[in-house]
Design a protein around this motif. Structure first.
Motif, mmCIF file in Angstrom:
data_model
loop_
_atom_site.group_PDB
_atom_site.id
_atom_site.type_symbol
_atom_site.label_atom_id
_atom_site.label_comp_id
_atom_site.label_asym_id
_atom_site.label_seq_id
_atom_site.Cartn_x
_atom_site.Cartn_y
_atom_site.Cartn_z
ATOM 1 N N CYS A 13 0.911 -1.283 -0.074
ATOM 2 C CA CYS A 13 -0.108 0.004 0.050
ATOM 3 C C CYS A 13 0.926 1.446 -0.188
ATOM 4 O O CYS A 13 1.733 1.356 0.640
ATOM 5 C CB CYS A 13 -0.928 -0.139 1.020
ATOM 6 N N PRO A 14 0.592 2.223 -0.824
ATOM 7 C CA PRO A 14 -0.504 2.392 -1.667
ATOM 8 C C PRO A 14 -0.148 1.894 -3.343
ATOM 9 O O PRO A 14 -1.116 2.449 -3.907
ATOM 10 C CB PRO A 14 -0.745 3.845 -1.833
ATOM 11 N N MET A 15 0.957 1.468 -3.405
ATOM 12 C CA MET A 15 1.408 1.275 -4.888
ATOM 13 C C MET A 15 0.470 0.343 -5.546
ATOM 14 O O MET A 15 0.317 1.017 -7.058
ATOM 15 C CB MET A 15 2.954 0.746 -4.710
ATOM 16 N N ILE A 17 -2.639 0.530 -5.890
ATOM 17 C CA ILE A 17 -3.768 1.380 -6.110
ATOM 18 C C ILE A 17 -3.186 2.520 -7.280
ATOM 19 O O ILE A 17 -3.651 2.891 -8.207
ATOM 20 C CB ILE A 17 -4.517 2.010 -5.157
ATOM 21 N N ILE B 42 1.584 8.940 1.697
ATOM 22 C CA ILE B 42 0.469 7.601 1.430
ATOM 23 C C ILE B 42 -0.807 8.045 0.857
ATOM 24 O O ILE B 42 -1.218 7.804 -0.123
ATOM 25 C CB ILE B 42 0.442 6.511 2.182
ATOM 26 N N THR B 45 -0.865 10.454 -2.442
ATOM 27 C CA THR B 45 -0.689 9.826 -3.527
ATOM 28 C C THR B 45 -1.917 9.164 -4.021
ATOM 29 O O THR B 45 -2.404 8.968 -4.759
ATOM 30 C CB THR B 45 0.477 9.059 -3.696
ATOM 31 N N THR B 46 -2.748 8.688 -2.966
ATOM 32 C CA THR B 46 -3.885 7.693 -2.924
ATOM 33 C C THR B 46 -5.071 8.850 -3.216
ATOM 34 O O THR B 46 -5.894 8.528 -4.212
ATOM 35 C CB THR B 46 -3.958 7.134 -1.716
ATOM 36 N N ALA B 49 -4.563 9.281 -6.755
ATOM 37 C CA ALA B 49 -5.159 8.030 -7.724
ATOM 38 C C ALA B 49 -6.655 8.286 -7.789
ATOM 39 O O ALA B 49 -7.401 7.681 -8.707
ATOM 40 C CB ALA B 49 -4.815 7.048 -7.028
ATOM 41 N N VAL B 118 7.749 -1.507 0.506
ATOM 42 C CA VAL B 118 7.200 -0.401 0.905
ATOM 43 C C VAL B 118 7.960 0.951 0.369
ATOM 44 O O VAL B 118 9.054 1.185 0.466
ATOM 45 C CB VAL B 118 6.950 -0.403 2.746
ATOM 46 N N ALA B 119 7.178 1.730 -0.456
ATOM 47 C CA ALA B 119 7.976 2.660 -1.015
ATOM 48 C C ALA B 119 8.336 3.710 0.044
ATOM 49 O O ALA B 119 7.941 3.955 0.922
ATOM 50 C CB ALA B 119 6.888 3.600 -1.953
ATOM 51 N N LEU B 124 7.827 8.333 -2.634
ATOM 52 C CA LEU B 124 6.497 8.839 -2.473
ATOM 53 C C LEU B 124 6.304 10.353 -2.791
ATOM 54 O O LEU B 124 5.277 10.815 -3.231
ATOM 55 C CB LEU B 124 5.620 8.423 -0.988
ATOM 56 N N LEU B 127 6.526 10.803 -6.412
ATOM 57 C CA LEU B 127 5.539 10.182 -7.047
ATOM 58 C C LEU B 127 4.440 11.175 -6.685
ATOM 59 O O LEU B 127 3.746 11.469 -7.940
ATOM 60 C CB LEU B 127 5.055 8.851 -6.335
#
Lengths: 74, 178
Positions: A13-15, A17, B42, B45-46, B49, B118-119, B124, B127
């Motif tokens: 998460c969150p990659m 998605i 997190i 970025t979500t 998305a 985990v990024a 992030l 991104l």
């Protein structure tokens, strides 16, 4: 058959998605996008994102510890 | 009598990219802790998305997240300089809010994140910028800590204040303070 496959195996998460959203953005309307993930959180994240974004989740299954999703772009 | 041409009616919901007015999400990033910076990015970025227009407002210790790696000691006042030495900032030097153990905690946490793919906070952050997340530095904190625009990473929005933040939050669906 999916026209695009997003391999998010091993990512957390969150990659999954994020990768799915990028693939859907690049897809054309009606196109099928498959996502393969090993992050168990995807089982709730992907259906939520898909329906919120107005796309259609055509299929969701678990196979050998991998989660497969088939999404049709709205 | 003409029959209305139903097929001419658009039957597709417009995708998020095409909607003129996107839903907004605002995150106030007030902490320079690794375990706070991570969820900030997190969620940012979500949110992007989800097709939302996401703005992250970096204030107080949160400003350290967007400090340039080579910013060095910042400020003119000796107290500002001390702050920049003991609170180096940059995504590389964020500590944990608990179990920091003089930097051992974050090191272990980052090794674990690597192992489990985990990024990282840096990944992030990049991104988020690629996804069009707006990054706002707090002008007052910059002044307080003696930071110039050049001490912060590229691609930020114009430094702003509480007024601009509240104005945006009034129109925003999701507002978070982390």
């Amino acid at each position: 058959m999916p026209e695009v496959t997003v391999d998010a195996r091993g990512l957390q998460c969150p990659m999954p998605i994020i990768k799915l959203s990028q693939a859907i953005s690049a897809a054309t309307s009606g196109q099928l996008v498959e996502l393969i993930s090993t992050d168990r959180g995807s089982c709730t994240d992907v259906p939520a994102w898909t329906s919120d974004m107005g796309h259609v989740l055509k299929e969701q299954r678990e196979e050998n510890g991998e989660f497969h999703f088939l999404i049709q772009k709205a | 009598m003409t029959v209305p041409n139903l097929s001419a009616v658009p039957d597709e919901a417009p995708s998020a990219e095409q909607q003129p007015e996107r839903e907004k999400m605002v995150i106030i990033a007030a902490s320079g802790d690794l375990d706070k910076a991570w969820p900030v990015l997190i969620l940012a970025t979500t949110g992007a998305a989800y097709g939302m227009e996401v703005t992250v407002f970096f204030t107080f210790w949160g400003l350290g997240i967007i400090k340039k790696p080579d910013a060095g000691i910042t400020g003119d006042d000796w107290r500002q300089k001390m702050l920049s030495v003991f609170n180096r900032g940059t995504t590389e030097h964020l500590g944990l809010s608990k179990l920091n153990f003089g930097g051992m905690g974050p090191k272990m946490m980052k090794d674990l994140a690597d192992k489990h793919k985990v990024a990282s906070v840096q990944e992030l952050l990049e991104l988020a910028q690629q996804m069009g997340v707006k990054l706002w530095p707090c002008q007052m904190t910059m002044t307080l800590m003696g930071m110039e625009r050049d001490d912060l990473i590229d691609g930020l929005d114009v430094p702003a204040g509480a007024g601009a933040a509240i104005s945006l939050m009034k129109q925003s669906t999701i507002n978070l303070f982390i």
